[in-house]
Each structure stands twice: as structure tokens, then as C-alpha cells.
Scaffold this motif. Structure first.
Motif, PDB file in Angstrom:
ATOM      1  N   GLU A   1       0.843  -1.066  -0.215  1.00 48.97           N
ATOM      2  CA  GLU A   1      -0.082  -0.016  -0.022  1.00 48.97           C
ATOM      3  C   GLU A   1       1.073   1.194   0.002  1.00 48.97           C
ATOM      4  O   GLU A   1       0.653   2.411  -0.578  1.00 48.97           O
ATOM      5  CB  GLU A   1      -0.970   0.173   1.271  1.00 48.97           C
ATOM      6  CG  GLU A   1      -2.082  -0.963   1.249  1.00 48.97           C
ATOM      7  CD  GLU A   1      -1.369  -2.541   1.813  1.00 48.97           C
ATOM      8  OE1 GLU A   1      -2.426  -3.058   1.846  1.00 48.97           O
ATOM      9  OE2 GLU A   1      -0.508  -2.691   2.052  1.00 48.97           O
ATOM     10  N   TRP A   2       1.888   1.229   0.658  1.00 53.82           N
ATOM     11  CA  TRP A   2       3.089   2.368   0.813  1.00 53.82           C
ATOM     12  C   TRP A   2       3.488   2.586  -0.610  1.00 53.82           C
ATOM     13  O   TRP A   2       3.528   3.819  -1.310  1.00 53.82           O
ATOM     14  CB  TRP A   2       4.011   2.239   1.811  1.00 53.82           C
ATOM     15  CG  TRP A   2       5.015   3.228   1.894  1.00 53.82           C
ATOM     16  CD1 TRP A   2       4.660   4.471   2.225  1.00 53.82           C
ATOM     17  CD2 TRP A   2       6.040   3.442   1.257  1.00 53.82           C
ATOM     18  NE1 TRP A   2       5.889   5.411   2.216  1.00 53.82           N
ATOM     19  CE2 TRP A   2       6.688   4.711   1.481  1.00 53.82           C
ATOM     20  CE3 TRP A   2       7.036   2.391   0.522  1.00 53.82           C
ATOM     21  CZ2 TRP A   2       8.134   4.925   0.944  1.00 53.82           C
ATOM     22  CZ3 TRP A   2       7.982   2.874  -0.143  1.00 53.82           C
ATOM     23  CH2 TRP A   2       8.659   4.279   0.084  1.00 53.82           C
ATOM     24  N   LEU A   3       3.841   1.542  -1.488  1.00 55.99           N
ATOM     25  CA  LEU A   3       4.397   1.632  -2.699  1.00 55.99           C
ATOM     26  C   LEU A   3       3.298   2.353  -3.548  1.00 55.99           C
ATOM     27  O   LEU A   3       3.531   3.223  -4.412  1.00 55.99           O
ATOM     28  CB  LEU A   3       4.930   0.357  -3.209  1.00 55.99           C
ATOM     29  CG  LEU A   3       5.973  -0.135  -2.701  1.00 55.99           C
ATOM     30  CD1 LEU A   3       6.339  -1.583  -3.163  1.00 55.99           C
ATOM     31  CD2 LEU A   3       7.347   0.394  -2.965  1.00 55.99           C
ATOM     32  N   LEU A   4       2.024   1.979  -3.563  1.00 59.48           N
ATOM     33  CA  LEU A   4       1.135   2.476  -4.254  1.00 59.48           C
ATOM     34  C   LEU A   4       0.623   3.843  -3.799  1.00 59.48           C
ATOM     35  O   LEU A   4       0.339   4.691  -4.339  1.00 59.48           O
ATOM     36  CB  LEU A   4      -0.130   1.957  -4.332  1.00 59.48           C
ATOM     37  CG  LEU A   4      -0.083   0.414  -4.675  1.00 59.48           C
ATOM     38  CD1 LEU A   4      -1.397  -0.562  -4.568  1.00 59.48           C
ATOM     39  CD2 LEU A   4       0.073   0.388  -6.282  1.00 59.48           C
ATOM     40  N   TRP A   5       0.837   4.274  -2.570  1.00 58.96           N
ATOM     41  CA  TRP A   5       0.443   5.394  -2.262  1.00 58.96           C
ATOM     42  C   TRP A   5       1.497   6.633  -2.646  1.00 58.96           C
ATOM     43  O   TRP A   5       1.190   7.631  -3.034  1.00 58.96           O
ATOM     44  CB  TRP A   5       0.413   5.556  -0.568  1.00 58.96           C
ATOM     45  CG  TRP A   5       0.054   6.797   0.168  1.00 58.96           C
ATOM     46  CD1 TRP A   5      -0.977   7.461   0.076  1.00 58.96           C
ATOM     47  CD2 TRP A   5       0.944   7.522   1.072  1.00 58.96           C
ATOM     48  NE1 TRP A   5      -0.753   8.856   0.853  1.00 58.96           N
ATOM     49  CE2 TRP A   5       0.347   8.700   1.478  1.00 58.96           C
ATOM     50  CE3 TRP A   5       2.363   7.279   1.357  1.00 58.96           C
ATOM     51  CZ2 TRP A   5       0.683   9.590   2.308  1.00 58.96           C
ATOM     52  CZ3 TRP A   5       2.923   8.399   2.427  1.00 58.96           C
ATOM     53  CH2 TRP A   5       2.029   9.320   2.926  1.00 58.96           C
TER      54      TRP A   5
ATOM     55  N   LEU B   1       6.032   0.857 -10.709  1.00 55.35           N
ATOM     56  CA  LEU B   1       6.708  -0.140 -11.313  1.00 55.35           C
ATOM     57  C   LEU B   1       7.486  -1.009 -10.063  1.00 55.35           C
ATOM     58  O   LEU B   1       7.532  -2.142 -10.266  1.00 55.35           O
ATOM     59  CB  LEU B   1       8.033   0.272 -11.989  1.00 55.35           C
ATOM     60  CG  LEU B   1       8.482  -0.408 -12.895  1.00 55.35           C
ATOM     61  CD1 LEU B   1       7.729  -1.089 -13.989  1.00 55.35           C
ATOM     62  CD2 LEU B   1       9.589   0.505 -13.897  1.00 55.35           C
ATOM     63  N   TYR B   2       7.950  -0.420  -8.943  1.00 56.76           N
ATOM     64  CA  TYR B   2       8.381  -0.997  -7.970  1.00 56.76           C
ATOM     65  C   TYR B   2       7.536  -2.031  -7.413  1.00 56.76           C
ATOM     66  O   TYR B   2       7.748  -3.078  -6.856  1.00 56.76           O
ATOM     67  CB  TYR B   2       9.053  -0.068  -6.874  1.00 56.76           C
ATOM     68  CG  TYR B   2      10.409   0.664  -7.391  1.00 56.76           C
ATOM     69  CD1 TYR B   2      11.615  -0.023  -7.244  1.00 56.76           C
ATOM     70  CD2 TYR B   2      10.226   2.048  -7.827  1.00 56.76           C
ATOM     71  CE1 TYR B   2      12.534   0.811  -7.905  1.00 56.76           C
ATOM     72  CE2 TYR B   2      11.177   2.681  -8.193  1.00 56.76           C
ATOM     73  CZ  TYR B   2      12.443   1.979  -8.226  1.00 56.76           C
ATOM     74  OH  TYR B   2      13.460   2.780  -8.431  1.00 56.76           O
TER      75      TYR B   2
ATOM     76  N   LEU C   1      11.885  -2.266   2.783  1.00 50.63           N
ATOM     77  CA  LEU C   1      10.923  -1.008   2.503  1.00 50.63           C
ATOM     78  C   LEU C   1      11.367  -0.041   3.731  1.00 50.63           C
ATOM     79  O   LEU C   1      11.150   1.197   3.687  1.00 50.63           O
ATOM     80  CB  LEU C   1       9.764  -1.262   2.122  1.00 50.63           C
ATOM     81  CG  LEU C   1       9.294  -1.769   0.810  1.00 50.63           C
ATOM     82  CD1 LEU C   1       8.088  -2.133   0.420  1.00 50.63           C
ATOM     83  CD2 LEU C   1      10.098  -0.776  -0.275  1.00 50.63           C
ATOM     84  N   PHE C   2      10.954  -0.550   5.036  1.00 52.09           N
ATOM     85  CA  PHE C   2      11.164   0.088   6.071  1.00 52.09           C
ATOM     86  C   PHE C   2      12.454   0.965   6.299  1.00 52.09           C
ATOM     87  O   PHE C   2      12.382   1.993   6.649  1.00 52.09           O
ATOM     88  CB  PHE C   2      10.885  -0.752   7.507  1.00 52.09           C
ATOM     89  CG  PHE C   2      11.387   0.016   8.731  1.00 52.09           C
ATOM     90  CD1 PHE C   2      10.120   0.950   9.276  1.00 52.09           C
ATOM     91  CD2 PHE C   2      12.625  -0.295   9.558  1.00 52.09           C
ATOM     92  CE1 PHE C   2      10.664   1.611  10.515  1.00 52.09           C
ATOM     93  CE2 PHE C   2      12.653   0.320  10.934  1.00 52.09           C
ATOM     94  CZ  PHE C   2      11.741   1.474  11.128  1.00 52.09           C
TER      95      PHE C   2
ATOM     96  N   LEU D   1      12.958   8.953  -2.706  1.00 48.12           N
ATOM     97  CA  LEU D   1      13.685  10.371  -2.943  1.00 48.12           C
ATOM     98  C   LEU D   1      14.593   9.944  -4.310  1.00 48.12           C
ATOM     99  O   LEU D   1      14.538  10.825  -4.922  1.00 48.12           O
ATOM    100  CB  LEU D   1      14.549  10.594  -1.663  1.00 48.12           C
ATOM    101  CG  LEU D   1      13.700  11.106  -0.664  1.00 48.12           C
ATOM    102  CD1 LEU D   1      14.848  11.510   0.425  1.00 48.12           C
ATOM    103  CD2 LEU D   1      13.005  12.101  -0.982  1.00 48.12           C
ATOM    104  N   THR D   2      15.136   8.871  -4.532  1.00 46.02           N
ATOM    105  CA  THR D   2      15.881   8.653  -5.848  1.00 46.02           C
ATOM    106  C   THR D   2      14.801   8.634  -6.993  1.00 46.02           C
ATOM    107  O   THR D   2      15.294   9.201  -7.958  1.00 46.02           O
ATOM    108  CB  THR D   2      16.779   7.439  -5.685  1.00 46.02           C
ATOM    109  OG1 THR D   2      17.664   7.386  -4.659  1.00 46.02           O
ATOM    110  CG2 THR D   2      17.424   6.940  -6.954  1.00 46.02           C
ATOM    111  N   PHE D   3      13.810   7.911  -6.825  1.00 46.40           N
ATOM    112  CA  PHE D   3      12.730   8.025  -7.816  1.00 46.40           C
ATOM    113  C   PHE D   3      12.175   9.500  -8.196  1.00 46.40           C
ATOM    114  O   PHE D   3      12.105   9.671  -9.282  1.00 46.40           O
ATOM    115  CB  PHE D   3      11.507   7.248  -7.356  1.00 46.40           C
ATOM    116  CG  PHE D   3      10.337   7.150  -8.214  1.00 46.40           C
ATOM    117  CD1 PHE D   3      10.317   6.469  -9.316  1.00 46.40           C
ATOM    118  CD2 PHE D   3       9.227   7.860  -7.939  1.00 46.40           C
ATOM    119  CE1 PHE D   3       9.180   6.498 -10.248  1.00 46.40           C
ATOM    120  CE2 PHE D   3       7.998   8.033  -8.625  1.00 46.40           C
ATOM    121  CZ  PHE D   3       8.186   7.024  -9.723  1.00 46.40           C
TER     122      PHE D   3
END
Length: 140
Positions: free
Chosen positions: A25-29, A34-35, A76-77, A85-87
Motif C-alpha cells: 500500500e505504501w508503494l502505491l500511495w 513499477l516497484y 522498505l522500512f 527520493l531517488t525515484f
């Protein structure tokens, strides 16, 4: 880069607590689609292989799936903020290279930035709550 981006880039090491509990959910948020796709597909592929191959030999398939889930959560934590931030930095640099007008840059950065609030909620409902409800109904 602007001063605010430089400030955030200097604080890459801060953990992302929400990613420990809700990694997908954090990645989607954060719009890291892609990740999300690669991690979600990889996790489910490994879980599928584990359940259908290891289950034939032992009953430890659930333990391995939980272990893999915990690895994803911890990574991910710890590295989530750096990943994000790199993204964002790469996205900003692409926009700066593509648009030379400051107003166009600003508009495109604003359009591509922000968060996605609907997709993580839908994902949570479909892949967390719905299976839990079906499990409760099935056991009754």
C-alpha cells in the motif's frame, strides 16, 4: 535541484514506519507503481512456488511466505525513503530536461507529484480485508 530536495536527500536514512505494516500500500500511495509491480509479482510468484512445491514435502510453506513478507517489509522500512527520493529526483531531472520553460516544469512536476489515496485503499480492501472476510465466512 532545489534546496528542499537537497535537504530531503540528506535525510535518506530515516525509516518509513508505514512501509513496515503496509508495504504494498505504501508503494502505491507514493506512486511507485513499477516497484510495486515487481515486488508484488515477485512475492506472489515465490509464494506460489513455495506453496505448491514445498507443501508437497513439508508443511512449512506458510512460514517461508511469512519470512519473505517480513524481508520485504524490513527492506522498505529501512530503504523506502531512499528509494522514493531517488525515484522523485530522477523524475524531476527528466522533467527539467524535457521542459525549458519554468512554468511548464512547475506544472509537470505538480501533475506527476503527490500521492495516490484511492489505489492503496482498493488494494487493501481486495487483498487484505476481503480474504479475511471470506475466511471468517468459510469457517462459520
Amino acid at each position: 535541484m532545489s534546496d528542499s530536495v537537497d535537504f530531503y536527500m540528506s535525510n535518506k536514512w530515516k525509516p518509513v514506519i508505514i512501509a513496515l505494516f503496509f508495504p504494498f500500500e505504501w508503494l502505491l500511495w507514493r506512486k511507485l507503481y513499477l516497484y510495486f509491480f515487481f515486488i508484488f509479482v515477485g512475492y506472489n510468484l515465490i509464494s506460489f512456488i513455495t506453496i505448491f512445491s514445498v507443501a508437497l514435502l513439508t508443511n512449512d510453506n506458510i512460514n517461508l511466505t511469512i519470512f519473505i513478507s517480513m524481508i520485504i517489509r524490513v527492506l522498505l522500512f529501512v530503504y523506502g525513503k531512499k528509494l522514493y527520493l531517488t525515484f522523485v529526483s530522477k523524475k524531476i531531472l527528466k522533467i527539467k530536461a524535457a521542459y525549458h520553460d519554468i512554468e511548464s516544469r512547475k506544472n509537470n512536476i505538480q501533475k506527476s507529484g503527490g500521492i495516490n489515496t484511492i489505489l492503496p485503499v482498493v488494494f487493501f480492501l481486495l487483498f487484505t480485508l476481503l480474504p479475511a472476510v471470506f475466511s471468517l465466512v468459510k469457517s462459520v
